[in-house]
Motif scaffolding. Structure first.
Motif, mmCIF file in Angstrom:
data_model
loop_
_atom_site.group_PDB
_atom_site.id
_atom_site.type_symbol
_atom_site.label_atom_id
_atom_site.label_comp_id
_atom_site.label_asym_id
_atom_site.label_seq_id
_atom_site.Cartn_x
_atom_site.Cartn_y
_atom_site.Cartn_z
ATOM 1 N N PRO A 124 0.834 -1.215 0.000
ATOM 2 C CA PRO A 124 0.000 0.000 0.000
ATOM 3 C C PRO A 124 0.858 1.249 0.000
ATOM 4 C CG PRO A 124 -0.010 -1.045 2.169
ATOM 5 C CD PRO A 124 0.671 -2.006 1.241
ATOM 6 N N LEU A 125 0.410 2.250 -0.768
ATOM 7 C CA LEU A 125 1.134 3.521 -0.794
ATOM 8 C C LEU A 125 0.963 4.255 0.521
ATOM 9 C CD1 LEU A 125 0.287 5.000 -4.321
ATOM 10 C CD2 LEU A 125 2.491 4.149 -3.551
ATOM 11 N N PRO A 126 2.034 4.879 1.021
ATOM 12 C CA PRO A 126 1.872 5.754 2.190
ATOM 13 C C PRO A 126 0.835 6.833 1.890
ATOM 14 C CG PRO A 126 4.206 5.382 1.723
ATOM 15 C CD PRO A 126 3.441 4.820 0.569
ATOM 16 N N SER A 127 0.111 7.256 2.881
ATOM 17 C CA SER A 127 -0.972 8.215 2.702
ATOM 18 C C SER A 127 -0.491 9.478 1.996
ATOM 19 C CB SER A 127 -1.561 8.591 4.064
ATOM 20 O OG SER A 127 -2.566 9.573 3.930
ATOM 21 N N GLY A 128 -1.184 9.843 0.921
ATOM 22 C CA GLY A 128 -0.875 11.071 0.192
ATOM 23 C C GLY A 128 0.318 10.977 -0.724
ATOM 24 N N CYS A 129 0.978 9.807 -0.798
ATOM 25 C CA CYS A 129 2.181 9.664 -1.624
ATOM 26 C C CYS A 129 1.841 9.059 -2.982
ATOM 27 C CB CYS A 129 3.213 8.801 -0.907
ATOM 28 S SG CYS A 129 3.886 9.560 0.584
ATOM 29 N N ARG A 130 2.740 9.276 -3.934
ATOM 30 C CA ARG A 130 2.548 8.786 -5.289
ATOM 31 C C ARG A 130 3.472 7.608 -5.567
ATOM 32 N NH1 ARG A 130 2.257 14.805 -7.871
ATOM 33 N NH2 ARG A 130 3.866 15.122 -6.311
ATOM 34 N N PRO A 131 3.178 6.820 -6.611
ATOM 35 C CA PRO A 131 3.931 5.563 -6.823
ATOM 36 C C PRO A 131 5.368 5.742 -7.258
ATOM 37 C CG PRO A 131 2.297 5.908 -8.572
ATOM 38 C CD PRO A 131 2.024 6.930 -7.524
ATOM 39 N N GLU A 132 5.736 6.937 -7.752
ATOM 40 C CA GLU A 132 7.118 7.177 -8.159
ATOM 41 C C GLU A 132 7.733 8.283 -7.316
ATOM 42 O OE1 GLU A 132 7.639 5.859 -12.780
ATOM 43 O OE2 GLU A 132 7.086 7.944 -12.403
ATOM 44 N N VAL A 133 9.015 8.114 -6.995
ATOM 45 C CA VAL A 133 9.728 9.069 -6.159
ATOM 46 C C VAL A 133 10.900 9.648 -6.962
ATOM 47 C CG1 VAL A 133 11.028 9.415 -4.029
ATOM 48 C CG2 VAL A 133 9.135 7.782 -4.079
ATOM 49 N N PRO A 134 10.965 10.964 -7.154
ATOM 50 C CA PRO A 134 12.134 11.551 -7.820
ATOM 51 C C PRO A 134 13.402 11.317 -6.998
ATOM 52 C CG PRO A 134 10.315 13.120 -7.717
ATOM 53 C CD PRO A 134 9.952 11.976 -6.816
ATOM 54 N N VAL A 135 14.499 11.059 -7.708
ATOM 55 C CA VAL A 135 15.795 10.835 -7.073
ATOM 56 C C VAL A 135 16.830 11.703 -7.778
ATOM 57 C CG1 VAL A 135 17.563 9.160 -6.420
ATOM 58 C CG2 VAL A 135 15.161 8.437 -6.578
ATOM 59 N N MET A 136 17.581 12.479 -6.995
ATOM 60 C CA MET A 136 18.681 13.293 -7.526
ATOM 61 C C MET A 136 19.977 12.769 -6.928
ATOM 62 S SD MET A 136 19.069 16.097 -9.566
ATOM 63 C CE MET A 136 17.670 17.206 -9.348
ATOM 64 N N CYS A 137 20.895 12.362 -7.797
ATOM 65 C CA CYS A 137 22.185 11.834 -7.352
ATOM 66 C C CYS A 137 23.237 12.929 -7.525
ATOM 67 C CB CYS A 137 22.566 10.599 -8.156
ATOM 68 S SG CYS A 137 21.326 9.290 -8.103
ATOM 69 N N LEU A 138 23.786 13.405 -6.408
ATOM 70 C CA LEU A 138 24.726 14.524 -6.428
ATOM 71 C C LEU A 138 26.165 14.027 -6.345
ATOM 72 C CD1 LEU A 138 22.977 16.943 -3.896
ATOM 73 C CD2 LEU A 138 22.540 16.659 -6.336
ATOM 74 N N PRO A 139 27.105 14.768 -6.946
ATOM 75 C CA PRO A 139 28.527 14.418 -6.820
ATOM 76 C C PRO A 139 28.982 14.541 -5.368
ATOM 77 C CG PRO A 139 28.167 16.071 -8.533
ATOM 78 C CD PRO A 139 26.903 15.969 -7.757
ATOM 79 N N GLY A 140 30.143 13.940 -5.075
ATOM 80 C CA GLY A 140 30.648 13.949 -3.708
ATOM 81 C C GLY A 140 31.527 15.126 -3.355
ATOM 82 N N GLY A 141 32.201 15.735 -4.338
ATOM 83 C CA GLY A 141 33.061 16.881 -4.051
ATOM 84 C C GLY A 141 32.239 18.058 -3.548
ATOM 85 N N PRO A 142 32.664 18.730 -2.464
ATOM 86 C CA PRO A 142 31.831 19.784 -1.872
ATOM 87 C C PRO A 142 31.358 20.866 -2.834
ATOM 88 C CG PRO A 142 33.553 19.188 -0.333
ATOM 89 C CD PRO A 142 33.844 18.434 -1.606
ATOM 90 N N PRO A 143 32.219 21.493 -3.664
ATOM 91 C CA PRO A 143 31.697 22.525 -4.571
ATOM 92 C C PRO A 143 30.692 21.971 -5.575
ATOM 93 C CG PRO A 143 34.081 22.730 -4.344
ATOM 94 C CD PRO A 143 33.705 21.415 -3.735
ATOM 95 N N SER A 144 30.984 20.782 -6.128
ATOM 96 C CA SER A 144 30.067 20.184 -7.092
ATOM 97 C C SER A 144 28.764 19.768 -6.422
ATOM 98 C CB SER A 144 30.724 18.971 -7.756
ATOM 99 O OG SER A 144 31.847 19.355 -8.518
ATOM 100 N N ASN A 145 28.871 19.211 -5.225
ATOM 101 C CA ASN A 145 27.688 18.783 -4.484
ATOM 102 C C ASN A 145 26.792 19.978 -4.191
ATOM 103 O OD1 ASN A 145 26.297 18.287 -1.673
ATOM 104 N ND2 ASN A 145 26.720 16.258 -2.505
ATOM 105 N N GLU A 146 27.407 21.036 -3.695
ATOM 106 C CA GLU A 146 26.629 22.223 -3.341
ATOM 107 C C GLU A 146 25.962 22.835 -4.565
ATOM 108 O OE1 GLU A 146 27.527 26.479 -1.210
ATOM 109 O OE2 GLU A 146 28.590 25.912 -3.026
ATOM 110 N N MET A 147 26.705 22.972 -5.673
ATOM 111 C CA MET A 147 26.135 23.639 -6.837
ATOM 112 C C MET A 147 25.021 22.818 -7.448
ATOM 113 S SD MET A 147 26.667 26.639 -7.824
ATOM 114 C CE MET A 147 28.305 26.863 -7.138
ATOM 115 N N ALA A 148 25.197 21.491 -7.525
ATOM 116 C CA ALA A 148 24.137 20.644 -8.059
ATOM 117 C C ALA A 148 22.901 20.708 -7.171
ATOM 118 C CB ALA A 148 24.630 19.207 -8.182
ATOM 119 N N PHE A 149 23.119 20.792 -5.866
ATOM 120 C CA PHE A 149 21.980 20.885 -4.953
ATOM 121 C C PHE A 149 21.242 22.205 -5.159
ATOM 122 C CE2 PHE A 149 20.070 22.319 -0.993
ATOM 123 C CZ PHE A 149 19.242 21.248 -0.695
#
Length: 448
Positions: free
Chosen positions: A306-331
């Motif tokens: 069962p879906l959690p209340s109010g949630c949809r079947p697909e969840v967006p996922v953003m994969c960010l780089p690990g280096g701090p400047p790249s991580n911050e800017m992508a975020f």
């Protein structure tokens, strides 16, 4: 010689934003009480239910008068009026004011019938003759009167759909008759920091480890926008990564951010393990610097559960780089705008202004969008000056100097952008600057 990444097969930053926009739709609307609405996004246009005030009121302590009675009044030629009563805020005068009379009134009190002006108290003096007041100044019709709807008019648009509700909005919404408002449900976000070298905040550091600073910064931004956040730290281990991702997909999480482990080296396991649990990739790698190693897609929640209340079947996922400047800017340029869009925001996240460069900026190439940390100061004639950061990898102009990345990131609260098609801007050129914090504009000083 520095290796140049051609960006072949990558997509542009603008295209990435467009793909995010077509993938993500706002969460369902909910109703919240007025005091809980700050920071949330209105899910419909909010128009005033009533006028405030609903009756003309006095803006001053003084005397409500018929303007024509005192049109010739001055300090040399005062006019005497008969005071026939008093009006206080919440306690109106019940009668009408005839010509030649006045009513003693306080700020916030209803204007009595017959009166069309208020003479401020400093120009009025009660006389020895009982019930008589000397008026030493004129007051034109409407003087010191707040008319009906002077603060809010019935039917007036107070907050637009998709606009973030701020503290000043509460005053006008309350005056307009709102005790609760419809808003988009804020997105619940899971941040997963990935890497055997990463330690959770507060844990004891083992040899070779460092604390999850990327996670801390992303969490801080999300909390600043009033979003619920959960965090996990996971080693470079496929089953462990899959387990945490699956756990998030079974929960009421609306958006998943992973930090690190997505570039493609031997220990970058995120994308492969996302694929194992049902991942539809929308883009991977951008002509954006810093932050090129970013991926975005959607993951499907487990079938048959069962879906959690109010949630949809697909969840967006953003994969960010690990280096701090790249991580911050992508975020800041991709993940946070996507999450706020999901939370209903349709306005620009960060305001943009134009500033003049104090040093040249050299981009990666004409097909790239490049971001540079800058500090702002006021120059001659009030011109806003932008000085690039000194930290390598943060954005440092044509001749970067080595600096402390995290320290520079914390100091510089604005970002200059070289868009696609612009590879170089010389000193003295105008540049578009994103304002990350109002502190970026606080007490600006010119160069020494």
């Amino acid at each position: 010689m520095e290796e140049i990444d051609s960006g072949e097969g990558y997509i542009g930053w603008t295209e990435a934003l467009q793909l995010i926009g077509t993938t993500i739709t706002p969460n369902p609307a909910v109703v919240t009480n007025l005091e809980g609405a700050v920071g949330q996004v209105a899910s419909e246009d909010l128009t005033s239910k009533l006028s405030c005030p609903d009756h003309a009121t006095s803006l001053k302590d003084g005397y409500a008068v018929v303007s024509d009675d005192i049109v010739e009044a001055s300090s040399d030629r005062p006019v005497s009026l008969r005071c026939i009563g008093e009006a206080f805020a919440g306690v109106p005068f019940s009668g009408s004011i005839p010509s030649g009379s006045c009513v003693h009134i306080t700020a916030g009190a209803y204007i009595p019938d017959g009166a069309n002006a208020v003479c401020a108290g400093e120009f009025c003096s009660p006389l020895a003759t009982a019930g008589t007041v000397s008026i030493r100044a004129n007051a034109r019709p409407g003087r010191n009167i707040l008319p009906v709807g002077g603060d809010v008019t019935r039917g007036e648009l107070l907050v637009r759909r998709g606009e973030r509700i701020t503290a000043p909005h509460l005053a006008v919404l309350a005056a307009g008759g709102f005790t609760e408002v419809p808003v988009y449900r804020p997105s619940a976000v899971m941040i997963i920091a990935i890497g055997t070298e990463i330690a959770a905040l507060g844990d004891r550091l083992l040899p070779g480890q460092l604390y999850a600073s990327n996670l801390a910064q992303c969490m801080g931004w999300l909390r600043q926008y009033g979003l619920p956040v959960r965090t996990r730290v996971v080693p470079d281990d496929g089953p462990a990564i899959q387990g945490v991702l699956a756990e998030a997909l079974r929960s009421d999480i609306d958006f998943i951010i992973t930090s690190g482990g997505a570039w493609g080296s031997l220990r970058d396991l995120v994308l492969a393990n996302l694929g194992q649990i049902g991942w539809r990739q929308i883009f991977y790698r951008l002509r954006m610097g810093p932050g090129k190693g970013t991926a975005f897609g959607v993951a499907t929640r487990p079938m048959g559960e069962p879906l959690p209340s109010g949630c949809r079947p697909e969840v967006p996922v953003m994969c960010l780089p690990g280096g701090p400047p790249s991580n911050e800017m992508a975020f800041l340029q991709l993940a946070l705008p996507a999450i706020m869009r999901q939370s209903g925001l349709c306005t620009r996240l960060f305001p943009e202004i134009r500033a003049v460069l104090t040093e040249p900026l050299q981009g990666r190439g004409r097909d790239w969008t490049q971001f540079f940390r800058v500090s702002l100061a006021s120059g001659p004639d009030g011109v806003l000056l932008a000085t690039p950061s000194t930290a390598v990898g943060v954005g440092s102009g044509s001749a970067p100097r080595r600096g402390q990345r995290l320290t520079e990131m914390a100091k510089s609260l604005a970002l200059a952008r070289l868009p696609e098609g612009v590879e170089f801007l010389d000193k003295g050129c105008a540049v578009t600057v994103q304002i990350l914090s109002a502190q970026a504009l606080a007490s600006p000083r010119g160069p020494a």
